[in-house]
Write a protein that holds these residues in place. Structure first.
Motif, short mmCIF file in Angstrom:
data_model
loop_
_atom_site.label_atom_id
_atom_site.label_comp_id
_atom_site.label_asym_id
_atom_site.label_seq_id
_atom_site.Cartn_x
_atom_site.Cartn_y
_atom_site.Cartn_z
N UNK A 150 59.97 42.52 41.39
CA UNK A 150 60.60 43.99 41.74
C UNK A 150 60.30 45.15 40.79
N UNK A 151 60.00 46.32 41.20
CA UNK A 151 59.53 47.49 40.26
C UNK A 151 61.12 47.33 39.53
N UNK A 152 60.82 47.87 38.11
CA UNK A 152 62.05 47.75 37.33
C UNK A 152 62.40 49.24 36.95
N UNK A 153 61.60 50.07 37.11
CA UNK A 153 62.22 51.30 36.90
C UNK A 153 61.58 52.63 37.91
N UNK A 154 61.85 52.50 39.30
CA UNK A 154 61.31 53.27 40.24
C UNK A 154 61.87 54.60 40.10
N UNK A 155 61.02 55.55 40.43
CA UNK A 155 61.38 56.85 40.35
C UNK A 155 62.70 57.26 41.06
N UNK A 156 63.28 58.33 40.64
CA UNK A 156 64.64 58.87 41.05
C UNK A 156 64.29 59.21 42.66
N UNK A 157 65.47 58.52 43.34
CA UNK A 157 65.46 58.94 44.77
C UNK A 157 64.63 57.97 45.66
N UNK A 158 63.94 57.00 45.00
CA UNK A 158 63.07 56.16 45.58
C UNK A 158 63.60 54.74 45.36
N UNK A 159 63.72 53.60 46.47
CA UNK A 159 64.29 52.44 46.18
C UNK A 159 63.03 51.77 45.19
N UNK A 160 63.29 50.38 44.74
CA UNK A 160 62.34 49.81 44.07
C UNK A 160 61.72 49.08 45.16
N UNK A 161 60.33 48.97 44.57
CA UNK A 161 59.29 48.08 45.71
C UNK A 161 58.90 47.00 45.05
N UNK A 162 58.30 45.98 45.79
CA UNK A 162 57.92 44.82 45.44
C UNK A 162 56.52 45.16 44.64
N UNK A 163 56.32 44.12 43.99
CA UNK A 163 54.98 44.34 43.24
C UNK A 163 54.06 42.91 43.47
N UNK A 164 52.96 43.05 43.54
CA UNK A 164 52.15 41.71 43.69
C UNK A 164 51.11 41.61 42.54
N UNK A 165 50.51 40.55 42.24
CA UNK A 165 49.40 40.21 41.31
C UNK A 165 49.04 38.77 41.67
N UNK A 166 47.84 38.49 41.24
CA UNK A 166 47.35 37.14 41.55
C UNK A 166 47.91 36.09 40.50
N UNK A 167 48.24 35.14 40.59
CA UNK A 167 48.63 33.85 39.81
C UNK A 167 47.17 33.59 39.35
N UNK A 168 47.34 32.50 38.11
CA UNK A 168 46.14 31.87 37.65
C UNK A 168 45.51 30.96 38.80
N UNK A 169 46.32 30.43 39.53
CA UNK A 169 45.66 29.83 40.80
C UNK A 169 44.87 30.61 41.69
N UNK A 170 45.51 31.78 41.91
CA UNK A 170 45.11 32.69 42.91
C UNK A 170 43.84 33.45 42.46
N UNK A 171 43.97 33.65 41.31
CA UNK A 171 42.77 34.31 40.40
C UNK A 171 41.31 33.19 40.73
N UNK A 172 41.65 32.15 40.48
CA UNK A 172 40.47 31.05 40.54
C UNK A 172 40.11 30.73 42.14
N UNK A 173 41.19 30.90 42.96
CA UNK A 173 40.81 30.91 44.44
C UNK A 173 40.07 32.06 44.84
N UNK A 174 40.48 33.45 44.46
CA UNK A 174 39.65 34.72 44.88
C UNK A 174 38.14 34.44 44.35
N UNK A 175 38.23 33.95 43.07
CA UNK A 175 36.71 33.74 42.59
C UNK A 175 35.81 33.03 43.38
N UNK A 176 36.41 31.86 43.85
CA UNK A 176 35.93 31.00 44.84
C UNK A 176 35.55 31.43 46.30
N UNK A 177 36.47 32.39 46.77
CA UNK A 177 36.37 32.98 48.05
C UNK A 177 35.06 33.97 47.79
#
Length: 109
Positions: A59-86
């Motif tokens: 979750x976003x730790x410091x959202x701008x005032x007046x906006x709710x926190x958003x989900x954040x996404x990034x590849x895990x180590x396994x995901x980065x390896x799979x992305x390279x394979x793809x």
């Protein structure tokens, strides 16, 4: 039996976009906008990739005032390896292995 299925073009696009971000976090809305895909396509992909351990969420730790926190996404180590394979299999035209295929293989006891 393990299905050996290539990721959909939309899933491959999400993986590629997250791989391009490196270790930086991405917002789902930004992925939708950048990829030209609808939220009803991107968010289910992100959920599936997270369930398979290929994407980390936070979750976003410091959202701008007046906006709710958003989900954040990034590849895990396994995901980065799979992305390279793809990406590599897309260049050669081969079928990409299913993510976690070894993990999903039936056990022999």
């Amino acid at each position: 039996m393990v299905r050996d299925r290539r990721p959909s073009p939309q899933t491959a696009a999400v993986l590629t976009a997250l791989a391009a971000s490196g270790e930086d976090w991405s917002h789902g809305y930004d992925l939708c906008r950048d990829l030209g895909l609808k939220a009803g396509t991107v968010y289910p992909i992100l959920i599936r990739l997270t369930e398979r351990g290929l994407v980390e969420t936070s979750w976003e730790t410091d959202p701008p005032r007046g906006r709710p926190a958003r989900h954040l996404y990034r590849l895990s180590t396994a995901g980065a390896e799979f992305a390279r394979t793809v990406a590599a299999t897309a260049r050669t035209g081969q079928s990409a292995p299913a993510p976690g295929a070894a993990r999903l293989a039936p056990r022999t006891t």
